[in-house]
Write a protein that holds these residues in place. Structure first.
Motif, PDB file in Angstrom:
ATOM      1  N   THR A 292      26.432  46.583  28.515  1.00  0.00           N
ATOM      2  CA  THR A 292      27.176  47.195  29.613  1.00  0.00           C
ATOM      3  C   THR A 292      27.692  46.123  30.563  1.00  0.00           C
ATOM      4  O   THR A 292      28.830  46.197  31.041  1.00  0.00           O
ATOM      5  CB  THR A 292      26.284  48.195  30.373  1.00  0.00           C
ATOM      6  N   LEU A 293      26.885  45.118  30.841  1.00  0.00           N
ATOM      7  CA  LEU A 293      27.340  44.032  31.709  1.00  0.00           C
ATOM      8  C   LEU A 293      28.531  43.304  31.095  1.00  0.00           C
ATOM      9  O   LEU A 293      29.417  42.836  31.810  1.00  0.00           O
ATOM     10  CB  LEU A 293      26.200  43.045  31.978  1.00  0.00           C
ATOM     11  N   GLY A 294      28.548  43.222  29.769  1.00  0.00           N
ATOM     12  CA  GLY A 294      29.670  42.584  29.091  1.00  0.00           C
ATOM     13  C   GLY A 294      30.951  43.395  29.195  1.00  0.00           C
ATOM     14  O   GLY A 294      32.047  42.855  29.115  1.00  0.00           O
ATOM     15  N   VAL A 295      30.835  44.707  29.377  1.00  0.00           N
ATOM     16  CA  VAL A 295      31.999  45.580  29.464  1.00  0.00           C
ATOM     17  C   VAL A 295      32.587  45.599  30.872  1.00  0.00           C
ATOM     18  O   VAL A 295      33.773  45.837  31.050  1.00  0.00           O
ATOM     19  CB  VAL A 295      31.610  47.021  29.018  1.00  0.00           C
ATOM     20  N   LEU A 296      31.755  45.337  31.877  1.00  0.00           N
ATOM     21  CA  LEU A 296      32.231  45.381  33.261  1.00  0.00           C
ATOM     22  C   LEU A 296      33.319  44.343  33.501  1.00  0.00           C
ATOM     23  O   LEU A 296      33.210  43.205  33.078  1.00  0.00           O
ATOM     24  CB  LEU A 296      31.078  45.124  34.236  1.00  0.00           C
ATOM     25  N   ASP A 297      34.353  44.767  34.191  1.00  0.00           N
ATOM     26  CA  ASP A 297      35.421  43.854  34.574  1.00  0.00           C
ATOM     27  C   ASP A 297      35.101  43.342  35.972  1.00  0.00           C
ATOM     28  O   ASP A 297      35.276  44.045  36.962  1.00  0.00           O
ATOM     29  CB  ASP A 297      36.765  44.579  34.548  1.00  0.00           C
ATOM     30  N   VAL A 298      34.618  42.126  36.039  1.00  0.00           N
ATOM     31  CA  VAL A 298      34.143  41.561  37.301  1.00  0.00           C
ATOM     32  C   VAL A 298      35.276  41.439  38.315  1.00  0.00           C
ATOM     33  O   VAL A 298      35.053  41.618  39.507  1.00  0.00           O
ATOM     34  CB  VAL A 298      33.458  40.193  37.054  1.00  0.00           C
ATOM     35  N   LYS A 299      36.474  41.191  37.845  1.00  0.00           N
ATOM     36  CA  LYS A 299      37.604  41.069  38.769  1.00  0.00           C
ATOM     37  C   LYS A 299      37.847  42.387  39.492  1.00  0.00           C
ATOM     38  O   LYS A 299      38.199  42.393  40.666  1.00  0.00           O
ATOM     39  CB  LYS A 299      38.864  40.640  38.023  1.00  0.00           C
ATOM     40  N   GLN A 300      37.665  43.507  38.782  1.00  0.00           N
ATOM     41  CA  GLN A 300      37.829  44.805  39.415  1.00  0.00           C
ATOM     42  C   GLN A 300      36.598  45.176  40.242  1.00  0.00           C
ATOM     43  O   GLN A 300      36.699  45.898  41.221  1.00  0.00           O
ATOM     44  CB  GLN A 300      38.060  45.893  38.361  1.00  0.00           C
ATOM     45  N   LEU A 301      35.444  44.691  39.841  1.00  0.00           N
ATOM     46  CA  LEU A 301      34.197  45.046  40.515  1.00  0.00           C
ATOM     47  C   LEU A 301      33.992  44.268  41.813  1.00  0.00           C
ATOM     48  O   LEU A 301      33.354  44.766  42.739  1.00  0.00           O
ATOM     49  CB  LEU A 301      33.020  44.801  39.559  1.00  0.00           C
ATOM     50  N   GLU A 302      34.560  43.071  41.915  1.00  0.00           N
ATOM     51  CA  GLU A 302      34.339  42.228  43.088  1.00  0.00           C
ATOM     52  C   GLU A 302      34.741  42.902  44.407  1.00  0.00           C
ATOM     53  O   GLU A 302      33.941  42.906  45.354  1.00  0.00           O
ATOM     54  CB  GLU A 302      35.066  40.891  42.941  1.00  0.00           C
ATOM     55  N   PRO A 303      35.922  43.514  44.515  1.00  0.00           N
ATOM     56  CA  PRO A 303      36.264  44.164  45.792  1.00  0.00           C
ATOM     57  C   PRO A 303      35.294  45.295  46.146  1.00  0.00           C
ATOM     58  O   PRO A 303      34.978  45.494  47.317  1.00  0.00           O
ATOM     59  CB  PRO A 303      37.677  44.713  45.563  1.00  0.00           C
ATOM     60  N   VAL A 304      34.825  46.015  45.143  1.00  0.00           N
ATOM     61  CA  VAL A 304      33.884  47.111  45.390  1.00  0.00           C
ATOM     62  C   VAL A 304      32.573  46.545  45.933  1.00  0.00           C
ATOM     63  O   VAL A 304      32.016  47.060  46.914  1.00  0.00           O
ATOM     64  CB  VAL A 304      33.638  47.923  44.091  1.00  0.00           C
ATOM     65  N   ILE A 305      32.088  45.477  45.333  1.00  0.00           N
ATOM     66  CA  ILE A 305      30.838  44.861  45.791  1.00  0.00           C
ATOM     67  C   ILE A 305      30.990  44.330  47.206  1.00  0.00           C
ATOM     68  O   ILE A 305      30.079  44.467  48.034  1.00  0.00           O
ATOM     69  CB  ILE A 305      30.398  43.743  44.813  1.00  0.00           C
ATOM     70  N   LEU A 306      32.139  43.725  47.504  1.00  0.00           N
ATOM     71  CA  LEU A 306      32.380  43.223  48.863  1.00  0.00           C
ATOM     72  C   LEU A 306      32.365  44.365  49.878  1.00  0.00           C
ATOM     73  O   LEU A 306      31.825  44.225  50.976  1.00  0.00           O
ATOM     74  CB  LEU A 306      33.699  42.457  48.927  1.00  0.00           C
ATOM     75  N   LYS A 307      32.943  45.510  49.501  1.00  0.00           N
ATOM     76  CA  LYS A 307      32.945  46.661  50.408  1.00  0.00           C
ATOM     77  C   LYS A 307      31.536  47.212  50.602  1.00  0.00           C
ATOM     78  O   LYS A 307      31.147  47.571  51.716  1.00  0.00           O
ATOM     79  CB  LYS A 307      33.885  47.747  49.880  1.00  0.00           C
TER      80      LYS A 307
END
Length: 181
Positions: free
Chosen positions: A92-107
């Motif tokens: 699952t971690l391999g499927v995550l798109d970190v570029k898309q996830l980064e703004p969500v994590i920052l929020k």
């Protein structure tokens, strides 16, 4: 004409000469790999000071018992389930798109920081306060973000899912799909 050579005498190297040559070869190898050897010794020193070498010594000394315990532990159903879950999580971690996830994590981090700064108060929020807060651009943006997220979570992803079913369910699904064709 020259005479044919009938006896070949091999040069005999004395033990002392052989030992001297071996020591020179070792010395040359030590000098050639000096940095790597010094770093390895430093790592060994850290391992010694932290007790890792003593632990490894004990493990190797009791290797039969340790191996027996490892095999018995690995043979339990919960260990098998844990390994399956671990592999699924890594996949699952391999499927995550970190570029898309980064703004969500920052929020999320920003929200956590605000909550940490806020003091626990006895103040209650009324319905009127909730409706009035919808005019706040930050709250409006957060609600829109959350609604979009919830809509994405509700989206059908059955075709994107990996095979996470139990084996007997997999066979049932295969048969069902064949019958539908």
């Amino acid at each position: 004409m020259a005479k044919a050579i009938r006896n070949i005498e091999r040069i005999k190297i004395s033990e002392e000469d052989k030992r001297k040559r071996d020591l020179e070869e070792i010395e040359h190898a030590l000098l050639k790999n000096k940095d790597a050897i010094l770093e390895s010794l430093q790592v060994m020193e850290y391992m010694q000071s932290r007790g890792v070498l003593a632990m490894m010594n004990g493990l190797l000394g009791q290797s039969d018992k340790v191996l027996d315990i490892l095999v018995k532990t690995a043979d339990r159903p919960e260990t098998t389930n844990m390994l399956k879950n671990l592999l699924l999580m890594v996949g699952t971690l391999g499927v995550l798109d970190v570029k898309q996830l980064e703004p969500v994590i920052l929020k999320v981090n920003s929200g956590i920081a605000r909550v940490a700064e806020a003091k626990d108060t006895e103040e209650k929020t009324s319905y009127f306060d909730l409706v009035r807060s919808l005019k706040d651009p930050e709250i409006n943006r957060a609600l829109t973000f959350m609604l979009t997220f919830l809509k994405g979570m509700g989206q059908d992803t059955k075709e994107q899912e990996r095979n996470t079913m139990e084996p007997h369910h997999q066979e049932h699904e295969k048969r069902k799909n064949r019958d539908l064709r």
